[in-house]
Design a protein around this motif. Structure first.
Motif, PDB file in Angstrom:
ATOM      1  N   ALA A   1     -46.280   8.359 -17.140  1.00 38.30           N
ATOM      2  CA  ALA A   1     -46.587   9.006 -15.868  1.00 38.30           C
ATOM      3  C   ALA A   1     -47.922   8.458 -15.391  1.00 38.30           C
ATOM      4  O   ALA A   1     -48.959   8.728 -16.008  1.00 38.30           O
ATOM      5  CB  ALA A   1     -46.646  10.517 -16.025  1.00 38.30           C
ATOM      6  N   GLU A   2     -47.888   7.657 -14.336  1.00 33.50           N
ATOM      7  CA  GLU A   2     -49.081   6.984 -13.821  1.00 33.50           C
ATOM      8  C   GLU A   2     -49.833   7.883 -12.854  1.00 33.50           C
ATOM      9  O   GLU A   2     -49.326   8.252 -11.789  1.00 33.50           O
ATOM     10  CB  GLU A   2     -48.686   5.684 -13.113  1.00 33.50           C
ATOM     11  CG  GLU A   2     -49.829   4.944 -12.442  1.00 33.50           C
ATOM     12  CD  GLU A   2     -50.774   4.268 -13.415  1.00 33.50           C
ATOM     13  OE1 GLU A   2     -51.756   3.659 -12.950  1.00 33.50           O
ATOM     14  OE2 GLU A   2     -50.522   4.327 -14.648  1.00 33.50           O
ATOM     15  N   ALA A   3     -51.050   8.268 -13.254  1.00 31.74           N
ATOM     16  CA  ALA A   3     -51.876   9.109 -12.398  1.00 31.74           C
ATOM     17  C   ALA A   3     -52.345   8.324 -11.187  1.00 31.74           C
ATOM     18  O   ALA A   3     -52.739   7.163 -11.292  1.00 31.74           O
ATOM     19  CB  ALA A   3     -53.076   9.633 -13.186  1.00 31.74           C
ATOM     20  N   GLY A   4     -52.283   8.978 -10.040  1.00 33.25           N
ATOM     21  CA  GLY A   4     -52.776   8.364  -8.818  1.00 33.25           C
ATOM     22  C   GLY A   4     -54.004   9.099  -8.326  1.00 33.25           C
ATOM     23  O   GLY A   4     -54.931   9.373  -9.095  1.00 33.25           O
ATOM     24  N   ARG A   5     -54.008   9.440  -7.059  1.00 32.51           N
ATOM     25  CA  ARG A   5     -55.155  10.111  -6.469  1.00 32.51           C
ATOM     26  C   ARG A   5     -55.287  11.537  -6.985  1.00 32.51           C
ATOM     27  O   ARG A   5     -54.298  12.243  -7.167  1.00 32.51           O
ATOM     28  CB  ARG A   5     -55.010  10.124  -4.944  1.00 32.51           C
ATOM     29  CG  ARG A   5     -56.214  10.664  -4.202  1.00 32.51           C
ATOM     30  CD  ARG A   5     -55.949  10.711  -2.711  1.00 32.51           C
ATOM     31  NE  ARG A   5     -57.112  11.237  -1.985  1.00 32.51           N
ATOM     32  CZ  ARG A   5     -57.098  11.596  -0.725  1.00 32.51           C
ATOM     33  NH1 ARG A   5     -55.973  11.475  -0.020  1.00 32.51           N
ATOM     34  NH2 ARG A   5     -58.179  12.057  -0.133  1.00 32.51           N
TER      35      ARG A   5
ATOM     36  N   ARG B   1     -51.653  13.538  -8.075  1.00 32.83           N
ATOM     37  CA  ARG B   1     -50.443  12.836  -7.647  1.00 32.83           C
ATOM     38  C   ARG B   1     -50.145  11.759  -8.672  1.00 32.83           C
ATOM     39  O   ARG B   1     -51.050  11.084  -9.163  1.00 32.83           O
ATOM     40  CB  ARG B   1     -50.626  12.242  -6.250  1.00 32.83           C
ATOM     41  CG  ARG B   1     -50.699  13.314  -5.166  1.00 32.83           C
ATOM     42  CD  ARG B   1     -50.885  12.726  -3.778  1.00 32.83           C
ATOM     43  NE  ARG B   1     -50.747  13.760  -2.744  1.00 32.83           N
ATOM     44  CZ  ARG B   1     -51.710  14.580  -2.381  1.00 32.83           C
ATOM     45  NH1 ARG B   1     -52.909  14.472  -2.950  1.00 32.83           N
ATOM     46  NH2 ARG B   1     -51.514  15.499  -1.454  1.00 32.83           N
ATOM     47  N   ALA B   2     -48.854  11.568  -9.003  1.00 30.20           N
ATOM     48  CA  ALA B   2     -48.492  10.648 -10.074  1.00 30.20           C
ATOM     49  C   ALA B   2     -47.096  10.081  -9.819  1.00 30.20           C
ATOM     50  O   ALA B   2     -46.365  10.532  -8.931  1.00 30.20           O
ATOM     51  CB  ALA B   2     -48.548  11.354 -11.426  1.00 30.20           C
ATOM     52  N   ARG B   3     -46.738   9.095 -10.622  1.00 30.82           N
ATOM     53  CA  ARG B   3     -45.421   8.445 -10.540  1.00 30.82           C
ATOM     54  C   ARG B   3     -44.857   8.295 -11.941  1.00 30.82           C
ATOM     55  O   ARG B   3     -45.567   7.944 -12.879  1.00 30.82           O
ATOM     56  CB  ARG B   3     -45.534   7.089  -9.852  1.00 30.82           C
ATOM     57  CG  ARG B   3     -44.226   6.286  -9.845  1.00 30.82           C
ATOM     58  CD  ARG B   3     -44.319   5.091  -8.916  1.00 30.82           C
ATOM     59  NE  ARG B   3     -44.458   5.519  -7.524  1.00 30.82           N
ATOM     60  CZ  ARG B   3     -44.625   4.669  -6.509  1.00 30.82           C
ATOM     61  NH1 ARG B   3     -44.700   3.384  -6.741  1.00 30.82           N
ATOM     62  NH2 ARG B   3     -44.725   5.121  -5.277  1.00 30.82           N
ATOM     63  N   LEU B   4     -43.559   8.541 -12.059  1.00 33.51           N
ATOM     64  CA  LEU B   4     -42.896   8.543 -13.351  1.00 33.51           C
ATOM     65  C   LEU B   4     -42.188   7.210 -13.600  1.00 33.51           C
ATOM     66  O   LEU B   4     -41.552   6.653 -12.698  1.00 33.51           O
ATOM     67  CB  LEU B   4     -41.880   9.683 -13.389  1.00 33.51           C
ATOM     68  CG  LEU B   4     -41.316  10.118 -14.736  1.00 33.51           C
ATOM     69  CD1 LEU B   4     -42.423  10.572 -15.672  1.00 33.51           C
ATOM     70  CD2 LEU B   4     -40.311  11.256 -14.524  1.00 33.51           C
ATOM     71  N   PHE B   5     -42.291   6.709 -14.834  1.00 30.00           N
ATOM     72  CA  PHE B   5     -41.620   5.472 -15.249  1.00 30.00           C
ATOM     73  C   PHE B   5     -40.809   5.740 -16.514  1.00 30.00           C
ATOM     74  O   PHE B   5     -41.265   6.433 -17.421  1.00 30.00           O
ATOM     75  CB  PHE B   5     -42.640   4.369 -15.541  1.00 30.00           C
ATOM     76  CG  PHE B   5     -43.385   3.874 -14.335  1.00 30.00           C
ATOM     77  CD1 PHE B   5     -42.967   2.751 -13.642  1.00 30.00           C
ATOM     78  CD2 PHE B   5     -44.505   4.549 -13.874  1.00 30.00           C
ATOM     79  CE1 PHE B   5     -43.652   2.303 -12.529  1.00 30.00           C
ATOM     80  CE2 PHE B   5     -45.189   4.115 -12.762  1.00 30.00           C
ATOM     81  CZ  PHE B   5     -44.765   2.989 -12.086  1.00 30.00           C
ATOM     82  N   GLY B   6     -39.586   5.197 -16.558  1.00 26.75           N
ATOM     83  CA  GLY B   6     -38.759   5.322 -17.750  1.00 26.75           C
ATOM     84  C   GLY B   6     -38.059   6.653 -17.898  1.00 26.75           C
ATOM     85  O   GLY B   6     -37.437   6.920 -18.926  1.00 26.75           O
ATOM     86  N   ALA B   7     -38.149   7.525 -16.907  1.00 23.55           N
ATOM     87  CA  ALA B   7     -37.478   8.824 -16.931  1.00 23.55           C
ATOM     88  C   ALA B   7     -37.284   9.268 -15.489  1.00 23.55           C
ATOM     89  O   ALA B   7     -37.891   8.725 -14.570  1.00 23.55           O
ATOM     90  CB  ALA B   7     -38.300   9.853 -17.714  1.00 23.55           C
ATOM     91  N   ARG B   8     -36.441  10.270 -15.311  1.00 24.45           N
ATOM     92  CA  ARG B   8     -36.180  10.787 -13.970  1.00 24.45           C
ATOM     93  C   ARG B   8     -36.491  12.278 -13.915  1.00 24.45           C
ATOM     94  O   ARG B   8     -36.274  13.006 -14.881  1.00 24.45           O
ATOM     95  CB  ARG B   8     -34.720  10.546 -13.572  1.00 24.45           C
ATOM     96  CG  ARG B   8     -34.407   9.062 -13.354  1.00 24.45           C
ATOM     97  CD  ARG B   8     -33.040   8.876 -12.700  1.00 24.45           C
ATOM     98  NE  ARG B   8     -32.819   7.476 -12.365  1.00 24.45           N
ATOM     99  CZ  ARG B   8     -33.260   6.885 -11.268  1.00 24.45           C
ATOM    100  NH1 ARG B   8     -33.964   7.587 -10.384  1.00 24.45           N
ATOM    101  NH2 ARG B   8     -33.019   5.604 -11.038  1.00 24.45           N
ATOM    102  N   LEU B   9     -36.984  12.701 -12.768  1.00 22.68           N
ATOM    103  CA  LEU B   9     -37.255  14.116 -12.576  1.00 22.68           C
ATOM    104  C   LEU B   9     -35.940  14.884 -12.457  1.00 22.68           C
ATOM    105  O   LEU B   9     -35.005  14.433 -11.782  1.00 22.68           O
ATOM    106  CB  LEU B   9     -38.092  14.330 -11.318  1.00 22.68           C
ATOM    107  CG  LEU B   9     -39.498  13.719 -11.337  1.00 22.68           C
ATOM    108  CD1 LEU B   9     -40.144  13.857  -9.969  1.00 22.68           C
ATOM    109  CD2 LEU B   9     -40.356  14.379 -12.414  1.00 22.68           C
ATOM    110  N   GLY B  10     -35.863  16.029 -13.121  1.00 25.36           N
ATOM    111  CA  GLY B  10     -34.650  16.829 -13.090  1.00 25.36           C
ATOM    112  C   GLY B  10     -34.968  18.312 -13.061  1.00 25.36           C
ATOM    113  O   GLY B  10     -36.121  18.731 -12.894  1.00 25.36           O
TER     114      GLY B  10
END
Length: 299
Positions: free
Chosen positions: A160-164, A175-184
C-alpha cells in the motif's frame, strides 16, 4: 550530486596528488525498466576483468558470508580510457534489505568499496503508477553515512503506497494506492500498537476509484481511555496497515515508489499536542508509515 569523504585523500576529480590512490567512484543511472547502468573509473588495463559486486548487508548478529556466494556479481566491460560499464538488470529482483557495492579484481584487493558519484534517479520519480508489476521490486541507490555506495531494496508481494497526508486539527487523512490486492467488502485501515499487548484501531476506508483509497485517523483514538489504562496509553508507536477485504491479510502502508532511500529524517510531519501528549506521524527506517505518541516534555 556528489558526496565528499573525510580523511581519505580523495578529491572530486580524477585522483589525488601526493596522496593515497583514489578508490573507484561509480556514476549510477536508473532507467524506466528498473535497470542500473553503472559507470566506474578504474585505471586498469583493457585486458583486466573487473567485476561489480552487490553484497547484501547481514542483519545484526549474523555472520558475513562469502561475497561470491551471497552477492550479485556483474561483469564490468571497457567503456573508454580508464572507464568501465556494467548493467544490473531488473530481474531477478534483489531481496529486501540493504546492499553494499564493491569492485572485485582490483590489484592486491579482495574487494574494494565503491564511492558514490553522480546518481541519475529521474526515472524513479514517477509516483505510484498503475503500470507497476507485482511482486513490487524497488531498488534505490544511495550514499551511506560513511560515504559508500549502497542500494536499498524492497520486494513485496502486496503493498500500500502512501501518498499525500493532509493534517486538520488533531487528525490526519492519508491517501494511498494498493498493489497486489484488490479492495473488497470489509476493507479498512488498521493501526496496530507495538508491544506484546497489541491494541488495534480499525478505521473506515474510503475507495477513491481503482486501487486508490483514503482514511482519516483521529489522534484522540490513540490515547488512553478512561477505565482502560493499557488501551493506547502514551508512550506508544502505532504501525499503519490496510485490510483490503474481510478475512484478507493486512498490508503495510509505506512510501517506496520514488528516489528517497531513507525517509525518516527527510520527511518530518507536524506534531499535535493533546493534553500532555504529543502525536506525530513519521516514516520508519524501512519507509513504513507509523504514528508516534509521546508524553509532551515539561516546560
Amino acid at each position: 550530486m556528489s558526496d565528499s569523504d573525510s580523511g581519505s585523500g580523495v578529491g572530486s576529480g580524477g585522483g589525488s596528488v601526493n596522496g593515497p590512490v583514489e578508490k573507484p567512484r561509480a556514476d549510477v543511472a536508473v532507467d524506466e525498466e528498473g535497470r542500473f547502468v553503472v559507470r566506474v573509473r578504474l585505471p586498469l588495463p583493457a585486458s583486466a576483468h573487473p567485476r561489480l559486486l552487490f553484497q547484501p548487508r547481514p542483519a545484526k548478529g549474523q555472520p558475513k558470508d562469502r561475497a561470491e556466494e551471497t552477492g550479485r556479481v556483474v561483469a564490468l566491460e571497457p567503456a573508454g580510457q580508464d572507464q568501465w560499464r556494467a548493467v544490473l538488470e531488473a530481474a531477478p529482483a534483489l531481496t529486501e534489505g540493504r546492499w553494499d557495492a564493491y569492485v572485485l579484481g582490483m590489484p592486491g584487493e579482495e574487494r574494494t568499496p565503491l564511492l558514490p558519484g553522480l546518481r541519475d534517479l529521474r526515472a524513479l520519480v514517477s509516483g505510484a503508477g498503475d503500470g507497476r508489476a507485482t511482486p513490487l521490486a524497488v531498488r534505490i541507490p544511495y550514499a551511506t553515512k560513511d560515504g559508500r555506495l549502497a542500494v536499498r531494496a524492497w520486494l513485496r508481494t502486496t503493498h500500500a503506497e502512501a501518498g499525500r497526508i493532509v493534517f486538520a486539527g488533531h487528525s490526519m487523512t492519508v491517501r494511498a494506492r494498493l498493489f497486489g490486492a484488490r479492495l473488497g467488502e470489509g476493507a479498512a485501515a488498521l493501526l496496530h500498537r507495538r508491544g506484546r499487548d497489541t491494541v488495534v484501531r480499525q478505521l473506515a476506508l474510503r475507495a477513491e476509484g481503482g486501487q486508490d483509497f483514503s482514511f482519516t485517523a483521529d489522534y484522540q483514538d490513540l490515547l488512553a481511555e478512561r477505565g482502560q489504562p493499557g488501551d493506547g496509553a502514551a508512550p506508544a508507536v502505532w504501525d499503519v496497515y490496510v485490510l483490503p477485504a474481510a478475512g484478507a491479510s493486512r498490508i503495510r502502508v509505506a512510501r517506496l515508489l520514488d528516489d528517497v532511500a531513507d525517509r525518516k529524517t527527510v520527511f518530518v510531519y507536524p506534531a499535535a499536542t493533546l493534553g500532555g501528549v504529543t502525536v506525530r506521524p513519521y516514516y520508519t527506517v524501512d519507509n513504513d508509515l507509523a504514528v508516534d505518541v509521546a508524553l509532551t516534555p515539561a516546560g
